[in-house]
Design a protein around this motif. Structure first.
Motif, PDB file in Angstrom:
ATOM      1  N   TYR A 208       0.867  -1.188   0.000  1.00  0.00           N
ATOM      2  CA  TYR A 208       0.000   0.000   0.000  1.00  0.00           C
ATOM      3  C   TYR A 208       0.894   1.225   0.000  1.00  0.00           C
ATOM      4  O   TYR A 208       1.365   1.668   1.055  1.00  0.00           O
ATOM      5  CB  TYR A 208      -0.922  -0.017   1.226  1.00  0.00           C
TER       6      TYR A 208
ATOM      7  N   ASP B 163      -7.161   4.527   2.371  1.00  0.00           N
ATOM      8  CA  ASP B 163      -6.607   3.208   2.085  1.00  0.00           C
ATOM      9  C   ASP B 163      -6.998   2.123   3.080  1.00  0.00           C
ATOM     10  O   ASP B 163      -6.717   0.944   2.844  1.00  0.00           O
ATOM     11  CB  ASP B 163      -5.077   3.288   2.030  1.00  0.00           C
TER      12      ASP B 163
ATOM     13  N   GLN C 182      -9.215  -0.963   1.749  1.00  0.00           N
ATOM     14  CA  GLN C 182      -8.471  -1.915   0.932  1.00  0.00           C
ATOM     15  C   GLN C 182      -7.618  -2.831   1.797  1.00  0.00           C
ATOM     16  O   GLN C 182      -7.645  -4.057   1.649  1.00  0.00           O
ATOM     17  CB  GLN C 182      -7.589  -1.162  -0.071  1.00  0.00           C
TER      18      GLN C 182
ATOM     19  N   THR D 126     -12.150   6.981  -2.930  1.00  0.00           N
ATOM     20  CA  THR D 126     -11.704   5.661  -3.381  1.00  0.00           C
ATOM     21  C   THR D 126     -12.832   4.631  -3.287  1.00  0.00           C
ATOM     22  O   THR D 126     -12.624   3.460  -3.595  1.00  0.00           O
ATOM     23  CB  THR D 126     -10.516   5.180  -2.531  1.00  0.00           C
TER      24      THR D 126
ATOM     25  N   LYS E 163      -8.083  -1.022  -5.153  1.00  0.00           N
ATOM     26  CA  LYS E 163      -8.452   0.327  -4.761  1.00  0.00           C
ATOM     27  C   LYS E 163      -8.992   1.080  -5.970  1.00  0.00           C
ATOM     28  O   LYS E 163      -8.371   1.112  -7.027  1.00  0.00           O
ATOM     29  CB  LYS E 163      -7.222   1.042  -4.193  1.00  0.00           C
TER      30      LYS E 163
END
Length: 974
Positions: free
Chosen positions: A603, A611, A614, A899, A928
């Motif tokens: 990541y 994030d 994900q 996202t 993502k």
């Protein structure tokens, strides 16, 4: 690491003495190019006990469930082949070259590992699963500031037929001859100059014999076919004429071509991967595919169908590059088609298909051939009234154990044939006896250990708290420890980290508990602290396009390889979650992960708000994956050929045993085979894959997969049963392995040469006579050029300064363990138009070709390749779609920071979110979502995935590459 029950096979099944070595299948038969094995199998860096560790232990009762462990988390899609009409009625697909028949085209230039105390930057928490229960708990403190908490817990007949007579189908494409504009002398950005693209038209034709063609030469060792005169040819060696060269990233354009401009080639007139996929869905989708015939070609991996095991393993478990092997090694060398199988032993089976049956013979254990040790399977032939059986692999006659005896019926088949999975099914499991266990003792249930990097950056970013909060939801009854970890290190200023000692500590914990297991390591930076495995920043762009570029993919120090070997020997699998914001040397850190069968997640520039979904989804999925622990895989074959090379997330201590500390449902091992004698067309080529492993509940089992392939003396039979998706999987893994020891330029040239040789051999031996200006493609391989071009343009094989070294190493490691379905999507992404959806239908819209020409200003598209997902919006996207998706009035109001799509109660939102979820659920990694607006800066990243177009990094377009492959074929034929 040997296990009882795995004995040395006879000489015919032994591979050459090298570990995961590269075969000579790349390049000409007498080529000096070779791929050596990676690493030194003789190196012996033993892991020493960790000195200076204080230990305090508190034991608490606990019965916290980990949550259900479903049989799998995603569906592995299916299979790959499209059979065409009969040869007599087929209209071939021909290309006409821009070159005159006798012109060979322009000439291209050739182009002691010692453990140390864990630092204050590492916290490890561990848990194990036995029937999803945690029975006891220990909290261990290693060294100053390092904390480790540990949980411990206790159908139908199979018919075997001869070679199938599938219809021979070919595509011929005609490139209209004509002069061309001379391109720049040093055009390194593509395979051919854009200005030299010819027009194209379809012409009729049919395969078969015909009049002699002076442009078709006889290959060495090939019997002349009807209508062909035997001629001398230097086929299979480097041609003295024009050759492709890769200066920099890709082949340069021709130096001089004379004449006026030519019309541009129509992309719609060349083979379309999308059309091949949709045709297979139309003809085989939604139907039942029964595995009752030897050598039959399964549906494509992109086709959804019901698979019924009737004697051969499901294509979910095994796919082959061709389902008809050439009968001799001379034929194999002539065609240059790799003979390989992609084996995904723990692939997910959909709920509407029957799970594997488990066979338990008690203390007697599985029945095996006395000579080759193959397991009882449908390929064994019972004789003498059922008292003996002949092994289908080595032909040895064996006695049937008294408890297993059964009478035969009037056709010589046992009367209990349908009652025993090992006699009627291609895949099944055996319960293993103590002879198959370490030290002849039943194994303990595997354990999971979570190890957290608590350096300053991870504390400050909130990552440590996020991980602890998530683990609390997965482990309901941990003490106050997970709440305390973020507080304990809240004031840390430590920025340097260690890595190798963390793995060493986890491995020693599993070893002390006498169990296999997984380490979940959460790490974010280059380990620069003084400790074993210390690394320096070696990201040197000056090495690109040099012979030393390969060192960027090799581990920086030897200690990681010796550590990986120790982990495999102790059944310790390492899963690595990386959160880098700069170079971390994935080639070194990821080595232990790959050798132990683990999974690497990355990541970049992790942001908590955007994030987290994900990362958390990946973590949850990984914990729930169906996994076999402490596994050994052996591939056996019938006489005449043998397994020689293996590619995947595994370790090999000898030439036959594939060792994996763990193997999950997403991992695949690609196996290459070579002849050591002639194959018999009647008996075919038989393959048996046996995986010895420990289940999550602590039971030792054997998982068996069997498949039978045809053999033929006719090259046409080999070509028409090829599976392009499996071929690309093999080529990708073999090339990605080769870059450890060969310059990238050489690897790329070999891939192009291999493509040209396969297609030239088909034209010479299987196609109807035609002029040299026509490019003829076998129907089963007509999209091989576009897929091969996608592989050549991949970040791993593109040595450009703007591509991060870690990104290339990351992609290389992921592909090495991918199955066929995952590599198919990775190299040729799915591009779905969503602006004309049928909101009342549950179906996913048909994909379009991955090219900018398919985009439109008024359109919206989803693109996914298994790692990344984009939502591309044209400047004139319909307002009602924008409103339905984002709840904003216009294109200008759309924010690209999000996202995730918002949850809105309208048909557009529900439909598109269901499409995104459908794509996500079929792939191992959470993608993502990136929202891209036309004509804005992020669109440049999106366009890198339009793989049929010329790449911004210098890769050729599909059309350009096709023209150059054709030139290469013309050189070989002339």
């Amino acid at each position: 690491m040997s296990q009882q029950g795995y004995v040395t096979a006879p000489p015919y099944s032994q591979s050459q003495p090298r570990v995961g070595g590269f075969s000579a299948g790349f390049g000409p038969p007498n080529s000096s190019l070779h791929y050596g094995h990676y690493g030194d199998p003789n190196s012996s860096h033993a892991a020493a006990p960790q000195p200076g560790m204080s230990k305090s232990t508190v034991t608490l009762g606990s019965s916290a469930p980990l949550g259900p462990l479903p049989p799998g988390t995603h569906q592995v899609s299916q299979n790959n082949f499209q059979s065409g009409p009969s040869a007599a009625g087929q209209q071939p697909h021909r290309f006409q070259s821009p070159l005159p028949p006798n012109n060979t085209g322009p000439s291209y230039p050739p182009g002691s590992h010692q453990s140390q105390p864990a630092s204050p930057n590492t916290v490890s928490t561990s848990c194990t699963t036995l029937a999803n229960q945690l029975n006891s708990m220990q909290i261990n403190s290693y060294g100053p500031g390092a904390i480790q908490s540990s949980h411990t817990s206790s159908g139908h007949p199979a018919s075997f037929q001869g070679p199938q007579q599938l219809p021979l189908t070919q595509h011929q494409m005609t490139l209209q001859p004509g002069p061309q504009i001379p391109p720049p002398a040093n055009n390194f950005s593509g395979l051919c100059a854009q200005s030299s693209l010819p027009s194209m038209s379809r012409q009729d034709g049919m395969p078969g014999s015909g009049l002699p063609n002076p442009n078709l030469q006889q290959l060495p060792g090939q019997t002349p076919g009807p209508g062909y005169h035997p001629q001398q040819a230097n086929y299979g060696l480097q041609m003295a004429g024009s050759q492709l060269s890769y200066p920099g990233a890709f082949p340069g354009g021709p130096a001089q071509l004379s004449g006026p401009p030519q019309k541009k080639l129509d992309p719609d007139s060349i083979p379309s991967p999308i059309q091949v996929i949709e045709n297979d869905k139309a003809s085989r989708g939604g139907q039942m595919y029964a595995t009752n015939t030897r050598g039959q070609v399964p549906p494509l991996v992109t086709t959804d169908c019901l698979i019924q095991d009737q004697g051969h393993a499901s294509p979910r478990y095994i796919r082959c590059t061709t389902y008809c092997f050439p009968s001799s090694s001379d034929m194999a060398k002539q065609a240059r088609i790799p003979l390989a199988a992609v084996i995904q032993p723990f692939a997910i089976v959909p709920q509407n298909e029957t799970p594997l049956y488990v066979v338990n013979h008690g203390e007697t254990g599985p029945i095996r051939c006395n000579r080759c040790k193959a397991y009882m399977c449908p390929f064994m032939q019972f004789i003498e009234g059922g008292r003996r059986y002949q092994c289908g692999f080595c032909n040895c006659i064996n006695e049937v154990p008294p408890f297993f005896f059964q009478h035969l019926d009037h056709i010589g088949r046992r009367v209990d044939h349908y009652e025993r999975p090992e006699l009627s099914l291609g895949s099944y499991e055996y319960v293993a006896t103590l002879d198959y266990c370490r030290n002849n003792k039943p194994p303990n249930p595997p354990a999971y250990i979570f190890m957290i990097d608590v350096s300053y950056r991870n504390i400050n970013s909130g990552l440590v708290k996020l991980i602890c909060d998530e683990l609390k939801t997965l482990l309901d009854k941990l003490p106050s420890l997970l709440d305390q970890i973020p507080e304990m290190f809240a004031d840390t200023n430590e920025s340097e980290t260690i890595f190798a000692p963390v793995i060493q500590a986890g491995m020693e914990a599993l070893k002390a508990a006498e169990c296999a297991g997984k380490l979940f390591i959460f790490h974010s930076s280059l380990p620069t602290a003084e400790a074993p495995g210390k690394l320096r920043n070696r990201d040197d762009k000056k090495l690109l396009s040099t012979d030393k570029e390969k060192t960027l993919f090799q581990p920086q120090v030897n200690s990681y390889e010796s550590l990986a070997r120790d982990c495999v020997a102790n059944g310790c699998c390492v899963n690595l979650f990386l959160f880098p914001n700069q170079y971390v040397d994935i080639a070194s850190l990821g080595l232990v992960t790959m050798y132990t069968g683990g999974t690497l997640y990355k990541y970049n520039n992790f942001q908590l708000n955007s994030d987290s979904p994900q990362f958390l989804t990946d973590l949850r999925r990984d914990i729930e994956k169906k996994t076999g622990f402490d596994a050994i895989m052996r591939v056996r074959t019938s006489t005449g050929f043998r397994a020689t090379d293996f590619f995947g997330a595994m370790y090999m201590n000898n030439t036959t045993d594939v060792e994996m500390a763990a193997v999950d449902c997403d991992k695949a091992v690609t196996v290459e085979f070579k002849h050591d004698d002639k194959l018999n067309e009647d008996s075919g080529a038989l393959i048996q894959c046996a995986v010895l492993y420990t289940s999550v509940s602590g039971q030792r089992r054997l998982r068996i997969h069997n498949i039978g392939l045809n053999c033929s003396t006719q090259l046409a039979d080999v070509y028409k049963t090829c599976e392009t998706d499996a071929l690309i999987n093999f080529f990708a893994k073999s090339a990605f392995k080769a870059i450890l020891s060969q310059p990238l330029k050489v690897v790329r040239e070999i891939l192009v040469s291999q493509t040209a040789h396969m297609l030239a051999c088909y034209r010479k031996n299987c196609a109807s006579p035609s002029t040299a200006s026509q490019l003829i493609l076998p129907d089963a391989m007509k999209v091989l050029p576009v897929y091969m071009n996608c592989l050549l343009k991949s970040t791993v094989l593109t040595g450009r300064p703007e591509i991060p070294t870690d990104e290339r190493a990351y992609h290389r490691q992921l592909v090495m363990s991918m199955g066929v379905a995952d590599t198919q999507l990775f190299f040729y992404p799915q591009l779905l138009p969503i602006h004309n959806l049928d909101l009342k239908s549950d179906t996913v819209p048909a994909a379009v070709r991955c090219s900018e020409e398919r985009l439109s200003e008024g359109g919206a598209f989803i693109l996914a390749n298994g790692l990344s997902m984009f939502l591309w919006l044209g400047v004139s996207t319909p307002p009602e779609l924008i409103q339905g998706l984002f709840n904003v009035p216009s294109f200008a109001h759309i924010s690209t920071e999000a996202t995730l799509l918002p949850d809105l109660a309208n048909p557009y939102s529900k439909k598109i979110k269901s499409i995104v979820e459908h794509i996500q659920n079929q792939k191992p990694y959470t993608m993502k979502l990136m929202i891209v607006k036309q004509r804005e800066q992020p669109e440049m990243l999106f366009r890198q995935f339009l793989v049929e177009d010329k790449s911004i990094h210098g890769g050729a377009s599909y059309v350009d590459f096709l023209c150059c492959v054709h030139k290469e074929i013309c050189q070989l034929l002339n």
